[in-house]
Design an enzyme around this catalytic site. Structure first.
Site, PDB file in Angstrom:
ATOM      1  N   LYS A 132     -59.704 -80.840 -14.447  1.00 21.48           N
ATOM      2  CA  LYS A 132     -58.630 -81.890 -14.052  1.00 21.48           C
ATOM      3  C   LYS A 132     -58.221 -83.019 -13.084  1.00 21.48           C
ATOM      4  O   LYS A 132     -57.724 -83.946 -12.504  1.00 21.48           O
ATOM      5  CB  LYS A 132     -57.422 -81.509 -13.975  1.00 21.48           C
ATOM      6  CG  LYS A 132     -56.380 -80.477 -14.516  1.00 21.48           C
ATOM      7  CD  LYS A 132     -55.597 -80.788 -16.343  1.00 21.48           C
ATOM      8  CE  LYS A 132     -54.799 -80.205 -17.336  1.00 21.48           C
ATOM      9  NZ  LYS A 132     -55.007 -81.024 -18.527  1.00 21.48           N
ATOM     10  N   ARG A 133     -60.172 -83.407 -12.987  1.00 13.69           N
ATOM     11  CA  ARG A 133     -59.913 -84.535 -12.014  1.00 13.69           C
ATOM     12  C   ARG A 133     -59.702 -84.455 -11.033  1.00 13.69           C
ATOM     13  O   ARG A 133     -59.590 -85.673 -10.300  1.00 13.69           O
ATOM     14  CB  ARG A 133     -60.668 -85.845 -12.752  1.00 13.69           C
ATOM     15  CG  ARG A 133     -61.344 -85.868 -13.877  1.00 13.69           C
ATOM     16  CD  ARG A 133     -61.905 -85.438 -14.188  1.00 13.69           C
ATOM     17  NE  ARG A 133     -62.770 -85.147 -15.653  1.00 13.69           N
ATOM     18  CZ  ARG A 133     -63.392 -84.690 -16.573  1.00 13.69           C
ATOM     19  NH1 ARG A 133     -62.833 -83.243 -15.913  1.00 13.69           N
ATOM     20  NH2 ARG A 133     -63.362 -84.414 -17.827  1.00 13.69           N
ATOM     21  N   ALA A 135     -58.715 -87.515  -8.970  1.00 18.85           N
ATOM     22  CA  ALA A 135     -57.809 -88.807 -10.123  1.00 18.85           C
ATOM     23  C   ALA A 135     -56.261 -89.061  -9.453  1.00 18.85           C
ATOM     24  O   ALA A 135     -55.672 -89.639 -10.475  1.00 18.85           O
ATOM     25  CB  ALA A 135     -57.922 -87.918 -11.606  1.00 18.85           C
ATOM     26  N   LEU A 166     -52.528 -88.783  -8.253  1.00 18.47           N
ATOM     27  CA  LEU A 166     -51.762 -87.655  -8.896  1.00 18.47           C
ATOM     28  C   LEU A 166     -51.426 -87.141 -10.174  1.00 18.47           C
ATOM     29  O   LEU A 166     -52.052 -88.096 -10.868  1.00 18.47           O
ATOM     30  CB  LEU A 166     -49.953 -89.309  -8.769  1.00 18.47           C
ATOM     31  CG  LEU A 166     -48.737 -88.018  -9.555  1.00 18.47           C
ATOM     32  CD1 LEU A 166     -48.464 -87.576  -8.262  1.00 18.47           C
ATOM     33  CD2 LEU A 166     -47.652 -89.625  -9.638  1.00 18.47           C
ATOM     34  N   GLY A 181     -53.873 -91.511  -5.816  1.00 19.51           N
ATOM     35  CA  GLY A 181     -53.577 -90.810  -4.737  1.00 19.51           C
ATOM     36  C   GLY A 181     -54.392 -90.143  -4.461  1.00 19.51           C
ATOM     37  O   GLY A 181     -54.693 -90.347  -3.245  1.00 19.51           O
ATOM     38  N   GLU A 196     -55.026 -92.261  -1.647  1.00 17.27           N
ATOM     39  CA  GLU A 196     -54.793 -93.309  -0.034  1.00 17.27           C
ATOM     40  C   GLU A 196     -55.066 -91.318   0.476  1.00 17.27           C
ATOM     41  O   GLU A 196     -54.689 -91.599   1.574  1.00 17.27           O
ATOM     42  CB  GLU A 196     -53.233 -92.770  -0.887  1.00 17.27           C
ATOM     43  CG  GLU A 196     -52.709 -93.170  -1.938  1.00 17.27           C
ATOM     44  CD  GLU A 196     -50.624 -93.115  -2.387  1.00 17.27           C
ATOM     45  OE1 GLU A 196     -50.056 -94.239  -1.163  1.00 17.27           O
ATOM     46  OE2 GLU A 196     -50.763 -92.743  -3.303  1.00 17.27           O
ATOM     47  N   GLU A 235     -51.427 -97.829 -10.336  1.00 19.02           N
ATOM     48  CA  GLU A 235     -50.093 -97.239 -10.618  1.00 19.02           C
ATOM     49  C   GLU A 235     -49.123 -98.745 -10.906  1.00 19.02           C
ATOM     50  O   GLU A 235     -48.203 -98.414 -11.663  1.00 19.02           O
ATOM     51  CB  GLU A 235     -49.687 -97.522  -8.839  1.00 19.02           C
ATOM     52  CG  GLU A 235     -49.834 -96.339  -8.284  1.00 19.02           C
ATOM     53  CD  GLU A 235     -50.991 -95.319  -7.713  1.00 19.02           C
ATOM     54  OE1 GLU A 235     -52.598 -96.859  -7.939  1.00 19.02           O
ATOM     55  OE2 GLU A 235     -51.333 -94.980  -6.328  1.00 19.02           O
ATOM     56  N   ARG A 261     -49.702 -97.908 -14.641  1.00 19.80           N
ATOM     57  CA  ARG A 261     -48.474 -96.603 -14.966  1.00 19.80           C
ATOM     58  C   ARG A 261     -47.404 -96.615 -14.522  1.00 19.80           C
ATOM     59  O   ARG A 261     -46.776 -95.975 -14.838  1.00 19.80           O
ATOM     60  CB  ARG A 261     -48.572 -95.529 -13.694  1.00 19.80           C
ATOM     61  CG  ARG A 261     -50.864 -95.322 -13.933  1.00 19.80           C
ATOM     62  CD  ARG A 261     -50.873 -93.947 -15.302  1.00 19.80           C
ATOM     63  NE  ARG A 261     -52.779 -93.809 -14.891  1.00 19.80           N
ATOM     64  CZ  ARG A 261     -53.199 -95.002 -16.365  1.00 19.80           C
ATOM     65  NH1 ARG A 261     -52.800 -95.013 -17.002  1.00 19.80           N
ATOM     66  NH2 ARG A 261     -54.471 -94.545 -15.784  1.00 19.80           N
TER      67      ARG A 261
HETATM   68  C1  1HE Z   1     -55.149 -85.696 -15.202  1.00 19.16           C
HETATM   69  C2  1HE Z   1     -55.129 -86.795 -14.070  1.00 19.16           C
HETATM   70  C3  1HE Z   1     -54.427 -87.021 -13.242  1.00 19.16           C
HETATM   71  C4  1HE Z   1     -57.551 -86.837 -15.223  1.00 19.16           C
HETATM   72  N1  1HE Z   1     -52.659 -86.160 -14.008  1.00 19.16           N
HETATM   73  N2  1HE Z   1     -54.146 -85.421 -15.802  1.00 19.16           N
HETATM   74  N3  1HE Z   1     -53.795 -91.363 -11.630  1.00 19.16           N
HETATM   75  C5  1HE Z   1     -54.806 -92.080 -12.666  1.00 19.16           C
HETATM   76  O1  1HE Z   1     -53.815 -92.833 -13.376  1.00 19.16           O
HETATM   77  C6  1HE Z   1     -55.932 -92.445 -13.148  1.00 19.16           C
HETATM   78  C7  1HE Z   1     -55.669 -90.980 -15.140  1.00 19.16           C
HETATM   79  N4  1HE Z   1     -57.017 -90.434 -15.128  1.00 19.16           N
HETATM   80  C8  1HE Z   1     -58.470 -91.177 -16.096  1.00 19.16           C
HETATM   81  O2  1HE Z   1     -58.095 -92.594 -15.919  1.00 19.16           O
HETATM   82  C9  1HE Z   1     -59.606 -90.817 -15.920  1.00 19.16           C
HETATM   83  O3  1HE Z   1     -59.125 -88.883 -16.010  1.00 19.16           O
HETATM   84  C10 1HE Z   1     -60.984 -90.328 -14.671  1.00 19.16           C
HETATM   85  C11 1HE Z   1     -61.245 -91.815 -15.250  1.00 19.16           C
HETATM   86  C12 1HE Z   1     -60.286 -89.809 -13.687  1.00 19.16           C
HETATM   87  C13 1HE Z   1     -61.412 -89.544 -15.224  1.00 19.16           C
HETATM   88  O4  1HE Z   1     -62.384 -89.800 -16.669  1.00 19.16           O
HETATM   89  P1  1HE Z   1     -62.556 -88.835 -17.739  1.00 19.16           P
HETATM   90  O5  1HE Z   1     -63.396 -89.464 -19.060  1.00 19.16           O
HETATM   91  O6  1HE Z   1     -64.199 -87.670 -17.094  1.00 19.16           O
HETATM   92  O7  1HE Z   1     -61.798 -87.182 -17.548  1.00 19.16           O
HETATM   93  P2  1HE Z   1     -61.081 -86.751 -18.807  1.00 19.16           P
HETATM   94  O8  1HE Z   1     -60.826 -87.074 -20.091  1.00 19.16           O
HETATM   95  O9  1HE Z   1     -59.666 -88.629 -18.868  1.00 19.16           O
HETATM   96  O10 1HE Z   1     -59.503 -86.507 -17.835  1.00 19.16           O
HETATM   97  C14 1HE Z   1     -60.140 -85.026 -18.036  1.00 19.16           C
HETATM   98  C15 1HE Z   1     -58.232 -84.239 -18.166  1.00 19.16           C
HETATM   99  O11 1HE Z   1     -57.986 -84.443 -16.669  1.00 19.16           O
HETATM  100  C16 1HE Z   1     -57.959 -84.586 -19.136  1.00 19.16           C
HETATM  101  O12 1HE Z   1     -57.047 -83.300 -19.429  1.00 19.16           O
HETATM  102  P3  1HE Z   1     -57.425 -82.663 -20.883  1.00 19.16           P
HETATM  103  O13 1HE Z   1     -56.365 -81.248 -20.605  1.00 19.16           O
HETATM  104  O14 1HE Z   1     -56.963 -83.136 -21.786  1.00 19.16           O
HETATM  105  O15 1HE Z   1     -58.566 -81.882 -20.389  1.00 19.16           O
HETATM  106  C17 1HE Z   1     -56.903 -85.151 -17.974  1.00 19.16           C
HETATM  107  O16 1HE Z   1     -55.312 -85.319 -18.521  1.00 19.16           O
HETATM  108  C18 1HE Z   1     -56.757 -85.027 -16.652  1.00 19.16           C
HETATM  109  N5  1HE Z   1     -56.382 -85.281 -15.987  1.00 19.16           N
HETATM  110  N6  1HE Z   1     -56.730 -87.756 -14.903  1.00 19.16           N
HETATM  111  C19 1HE Z   1     -53.383 -85.157 -14.775  1.00 19.16           C
HETATM  112  N7  1HE Z   1     -54.212 -88.000 -13.299  1.00 19.16           N
HETATM  113  C20 1HE Z   1     -48.011 -90.106  -4.589  1.00 19.16           C
HETATM  114  S1  1HE Z   1     -48.234 -91.194  -5.787  1.00 19.16           S
HETATM  115  C21 1HE Z   1     -49.702 -91.347  -6.587  1.00 19.16           C
HETATM  116  C22 1HE Z   1     -49.811 -92.490  -7.910  1.00 19.16           C
HETATM  117  C23 1HE Z   1     -50.941 -92.575  -8.559  1.00 19.16           C
HETATM  118  O17 1HE Z   1     -52.001 -91.316  -8.206  1.00 19.16           O
HETATM  119  S2  1HE Z   1     -50.719 -93.432  -9.959  1.00 19.16           S
HETATM  120  C24 1HE Z   1     -53.076 -93.332 -10.768  1.00 19.16           C
HETATM  121  C25 1HE Z   1     -53.057 -91.666 -11.371  1.00 19.16           C
END
Ligand code: 1HE
Length: 265
Positions: free
Chosen positions: A31-32, A68, A70, A115, A118, A138, A141
């Site tokens: 889940k990265r 990745a 939250l 996060g 962070e 964020e 999103r």
């Molecule tokens: C996740 C998450 C996640 C991956 N929550 N499941 N963060 C984001 O908006 C970043 C979201 N993630 C991405 O943009 C990409 O996943 C990455 C650039 C980090 C990596 O890409 P990649 O191609 O290597 O992986 P992927 O195919 O996108 O993800 C692999 C799996 O990880 C996949 O799940 P699967 O069950 O389909 O295999 C994804 O859904 C899962 N995954 N990132 C849940 N973030 C205290 S407040 C903080 C607020 C925030 O942090 S908002 C920012 C959230």
């Protein structure tokens, strides 16, 4: 050096002790290393309960990405007060890192986003592999930072840059991130953890009172008013100097038994 695994293989975070260094690793590569509640609580527990002999820690992530951010699958139908509690839980956990017992070096690679950024900002020294990229999605999103990012990140890169990042969804790469203050070092891919361990060993070799002053007094002095800062600095300097450790280190230098400060160090 012996490595002692202290956690179950299925735990979201593992901790391994190598001599005086604790290596805390996020263990959700599939889940990265997205941060769900168990992962955040495990991080807090790991840093609160570091074994006694540990003098520095390294924070890293399993797989190709540091974190990745939250775990978006947890962002279900929560009410206003649960959302506040959730953010406060992250604050507690990351404070346990920033204002814990030992300095923490993070080894960054791949995604250091939301996060995850962070979390990295709560560490004291940051080493980024060339693959590292930083973002605050964020803004895209429809949410806001909640893990202390609005407090810590402006202190690293300035409020203006953070605002622009979040408004536009900008992604910074490793070299640029180092120039603006996200990391202190950039290494080739695959060498970040070794560099972080090397730095953690150096840090562990410092006098304990100096490390305490650096992680607990310096940030407060930097954030406070000048008069209080001068007073706190004087008190901290006297406390550090009075330690037998400081005296023996100064004697070692005067007797030409200590390393000189040169650019090669
Ligand atoms: C996740 C998450 C996640 C991956 N929550 N499941 N963060 C984001 O908006 C970043 C979201 N993630 C991405 O943009 C990409 O996943 C990455 C650039 C980090 C990596 O890409 P990649 O191609 O290597 O992986 P992927 O195919 O996108 O993800 C692999 C799996 O990880 C996949 O799940 P699967 O069950 O389909 O295999 C994804 O859904 C899962 N995954 N990132 C849940 N973030 C205290 S407040 C903080 C607020 C925030 O942090 S908002 C920012 C959230």
């Amino acid at each position: 050096m012996s490595a002692v695994p202290l956690a179950e293989a299925s735990a979201p975070v593992s901790i391994r002790i190598e001599g005086e260094i604790a290596i805390v690793r996020l263990e959700r590569p599939e889940k990265r290393n997205a941060l769900n509640d168990p992962a955040v609580l495990a991080l807090e527990g790991a840093f609160r309960d570091l074994p006694k002999g540990v003098k520095a820690a390294v924070l890293c992530g399993a797989g190709a990405h540091f974190s990745a951010g939250l775990d978006l699958s947890e962002l279900a139908e929560t009410g206003l007060s649960e959302a506040v509690d959730h953010s406060r839980m992250w604050h507690r956990a990351f404070e346990a890192i920033e204002f814990g017992r030992v300095p923490v070096v993070s080894a960054l690679k791949g995604a250091v986003v939301g996060g995850g950024l962070e979390l990295a900002a709560a560490t004291h020294v940051r080493v980024a592999e060339q693959s590292t990229f930083y973002a605050l999605p964020e803004g895209q999103r429809g949410i806001f930072v909640g893990g202390g990012g609005s407090v810590r990140l402006p202190r690293l890169i300035g409020a203006s840059r953070m605002m622009e990042m979040m408004l536009t969804g900008r992604v910074y790469r490793a070299d640029e991130g180092c120039q603006i203050g996200f990391s202190h070092y950039v290494t080739p891919d695959g060498l970040g953890l070794a560099k972080a361990l090397e730095l953690a060993c150096k840090i562990a070799g410092n006098a304990g009172r100096t490390n305490f002053a650096l992680i607990h007094a310096l940030p407060r002095i930097a954030e406070g008013d000048r008069a209080t800062g001068y007073l706190m600095e004087a008190l901290m300097a006297a406390i550090a100097q009075e330690d037998g450790e400081a005296k023996s280190r100064m004697r070692a230098f005067l007797e030409k038994r200590a390393a000189k400060t040169t650019p090669e160090d």
